[in-house]
Design an enzyme around this catalytic site. Structure first.
Site, short mmCIF file in Angstrom:
data_model
loop_
_atom_site.label_atom_id
_atom_site.label_comp_id
_atom_site.label_asym_id
_atom_site.label_seq_id
_atom_site.Cartn_x
_atom_site.Cartn_y
_atom_site.Cartn_z
N GLU A 204 135.38 47.75 98.08
CA GLU A 204 135.46 49.27 97.42
C GLU A 204 137.03 49.45 97.26
OE1 GLU A 204 136.11 52.76 96.16
OE2 GLU A 204 136.14 52.49 98.01
N ARG B 247 132.20 54.66 91.68
CA ARG B 247 133.27 54.03 92.56
C ARG B 247 134.29 53.21 91.33
NH1 ARG B 247 131.20 57.43 95.33
NH2 ARG B 247 131.26 57.03 97.65
N SER C 267 133.66 53.93 103.12
CA SER C 267 132.63 52.58 102.80
C SER C 267 133.69 51.54 102.64
CB SER C 267 131.95 52.98 101.80
OG SER C 267 131.13 54.12 102.29
N1 EPU Z 1 121.94 52.79 106.28
C1 EPU Z 1 121.58 52.21 107.39
N2 EPU Z 1 122.42 51.62 108.10
C2 EPU Z 1 123.84 51.90 108.12
C3 EPU Z 1 124.23 52.80 107.18
C4 EPU Z 1 123.47 53.10 106.30
O1 EPU Z 1 120.41 51.68 107.29
O2 EPU Z 1 124.57 51.50 109.03
C5 EPU Z 1 121.10 53.21 105.37
C6 EPU Z 1 120.15 54.49 105.74
O3 EPU Z 1 118.85 54.25 105.06
C7 EPU Z 1 120.79 55.63 105.05
C8 EPU Z 1 121.39 55.05 103.62
O4 EPU Z 1 121.79 53.64 104.26
O5 EPU Z 1 120.12 56.64 104.95
C9 EPU Z 1 122.63 55.59 103.03
O6 EPU Z 1 123.26 55.80 104.13
P1 EPU Z 1 124.26 56.82 103.79
O7 EPU Z 1 123.96 58.38 103.29
O8 EPU Z 1 125.51 56.95 105.11
O9 EPU Z 1 125.43 56.43 102.66
P2 EPU Z 1 125.97 55.25 102.11
O10 EPU Z 1 125.04 54.76 100.66
O11 EPU Z 1 126.27 54.29 103.06
C10 EPU Z 1 127.52 56.38 100.30
C11 EPU Z 1 129.21 56.31 99.91
C12 EPU Z 1 129.87 57.16 101.04
C13 EPU Z 1 129.22 58.67 100.87
C14 EPU Z 1 127.61 58.55 101.22
C15 EPU Z 1 126.92 59.90 101.28
C16 EPU Z 1 129.55 54.42 98.85
C17 EPU Z 1 130.01 52.96 98.99
N3 EPU Z 1 129.60 55.02 99.93
O12 EPU Z 1 127.50 55.75 101.48
O13 EPU Z 1 131.10 57.12 100.46
O14 EPU Z 1 129.93 59.37 101.97
O15 EPU Z 1 127.06 57.51 100.35
O16 EPU Z 1 126.86 60.21 99.81
O17 EPU Z 1 128.81 54.61 97.83
C18 EPU Z 1 133.31 56.17 100.65
O18 EPU Z 1 133.03 55.97 99.40
O19 EPU Z 1 134.23 55.72 101.39
C19 EPU Z 1 132.31 56.83 101.46
C20 EPU Z 1 132.19 57.08 102.64
#
Ligand code: EPU
Length: 335
Positions: free
Chosen positions: A331, A161, A235
């Site tokens: 972010e 990012r 995010s």
């Molecule tokens: N999780 C929770 N609670 C929540 C959200 C997430 O427990 O409310 C845990 C779950 O275990 C889940 C894990 O976190 O399996 C990862 O969640 P998710 O797959 O939704 O991904 P993220 O790490 O929250 C990142 C990116 C997203 C991207 C997704 C999918 C960042 C800051 N965000 O989110 O990017 O779509 O991975 O690859 O790295 C963005 O940058 O705006 C964005 C949406």
């Protein structure tokens, strides 16, 4: 050029703010002309694409340059295809166009809001793919050198990012086009856990890129709010990166903490997990709050302003630091 132009419709958090001058960039020479005008008048300048990664905290006493450059071209090189898209194209529009043409590699990045020109700035990434893996070069106007310049992927200094466009070249390089190296071979990346689960449940062993795109769209729609319905910038915090030592300490207290090992030995923590554990999922503070399906997404429910957004972010940062000794980083760009 418009005077005292409202920016509420030009940022997906729908924050009310205005720009003293708003100029639409429709051809590359408009970039040079607009910047010359701003320089002569000593106006501060910001660049706007889809407005899906910016938080306005004040009115702009200067010029906003809204990029509307359009066009996509492609050049085949063996099994690869170099696709050049103008910065004002919609990102998801480009992903769909490439899939239709049989140019593969962008499928995991389906449905990300925003424009092509903004994509390298934050090195967009999702579902196991980061843009840096596909960038050949970025072209634009360098305000320091007063010249058109091509930056190689290496020169863009991509990391999670992050890129040179968020650091030394922040508002110093107006991106007009991005060239991506895609493939004519349909060999999708389904390494991301949520994708594997999706295809296992659907009984599909070797999905096509088109199927990966459809899966990513379905997963995103199930937990990420549509910014046209619930104002947000995706995010709101980055997933923090901590040392293995800190991970071990935290795991002894929080054995379920969701972590991803990095190639440098450090560990990325799912900020969404931290927020949910701390009770922020679905929590509102005045006009703004955290989404009830994905706690990392901050929503502007009732016309909150930049201060409402930053107050909530600060309360979360303090709470997470206290509970986990982890510093969260916002972010989107704060203006
Ligand atoms: N999780 C929770 N609670 C929540 C959200 C997430 O427990 O409310 C845990 C779950 O275990 C889940 C894990 O976190 O399996 C990862 O969640 P998710 O797959 O939704 O991904 P993220 O790490 O929250 C990142 C990116 C997203 C991207 C997704 C999918 C960042 C800051 N965000 O989110 O990017 O779509 O991975 O690859 O790295 C963005 O940058 O705006 C964005 C949406």
């Amino acid at each position: 050029m418009r005077l005292n132009a409202p920016l509420q419709g030009l940022n997906t958090l729908a924050i009310e703010a205005s720009a003293k001058f708003l100029i639409e960039i429709k051809k590359p020479s408009d970039v040079v002309d607009a910047l010359e005008l701003a320089k002569c008048n000593e106006w501060p300048v910001i660049f706007l694409g889809g407005g899906s990664n910016i938080v306005f905290t004040e009115d702009l006493d200067g010029m906003a340059m809204h990029c509307l450059l359009k066009g996509i071209s492609a050049e085949q090189q063996g099994d690869d295809v170099l696709v050049t898209a103008q910065a004002g194209e919609s990102w998801h529009g480009l992903v769909q166009y490439c899939l239709q043409q049989g140019y593969y590699g962008l499928e995991n990045l389906s449905l990300i809001p925003g424009t092509v020109g903004a994509a390298p700035i934050q090195n967009i990434g999702a579902y196991g793919v980061e843009l840096e893996q596909l960038v050949e070069s970025v072209y634009g106007w360098d305000l320091n050198q007063q010249a058109w310049r091509t930056l190689s992927a290496e020169e863009c200094q991509f990391s999670y990012r992050n890129s040179i466009f968020k650091q030394q070249l922040m508002y110093r390089f107006f991106i007009t086009s991005v060239t991506l190296r895609l493939s004519l071979n349909d060999i999708p990346n389904i390494s991301y856990g949520a994708l594997q689960q999706h295809f296992k449940a659907a009984g599909i062993q070797s999905p096509t890129a088109q199927q990966v795109s459809e899966a990513v769209i379905a997963i995103r729609q199930s937990k990420l709010p549509d910014p046209t319905k619930l104002a947000n910038v995706g995010s709101f915090f980055k997933n923090p990166i901590i040392s293995q030592q800190q991970q071990q300490q935290l795991l002894s207290q929080f054995p379920d903490m969701v972590c991803y090992p990095q190639t440098d030995g450090r560990v990325k923590v799912a900020a969404g997990w931290l927020l949910e554990q701390a009770g922020w999922k679905g929590k509102k503070m005045g006009a703004v709050g955290m989404h009830d399906q994905q706690s990392l997404v901050l929503i502007n429910y009732q016309q909150g302003d930049g201060k409402d957004v930053l107050d909530l972010a600060e309360a979360i940062e303090e709470d997470i630091a206290q509970r986990f000794s982890i510093e969260l980083e916002i972010e989107p760009k704060i203006f």
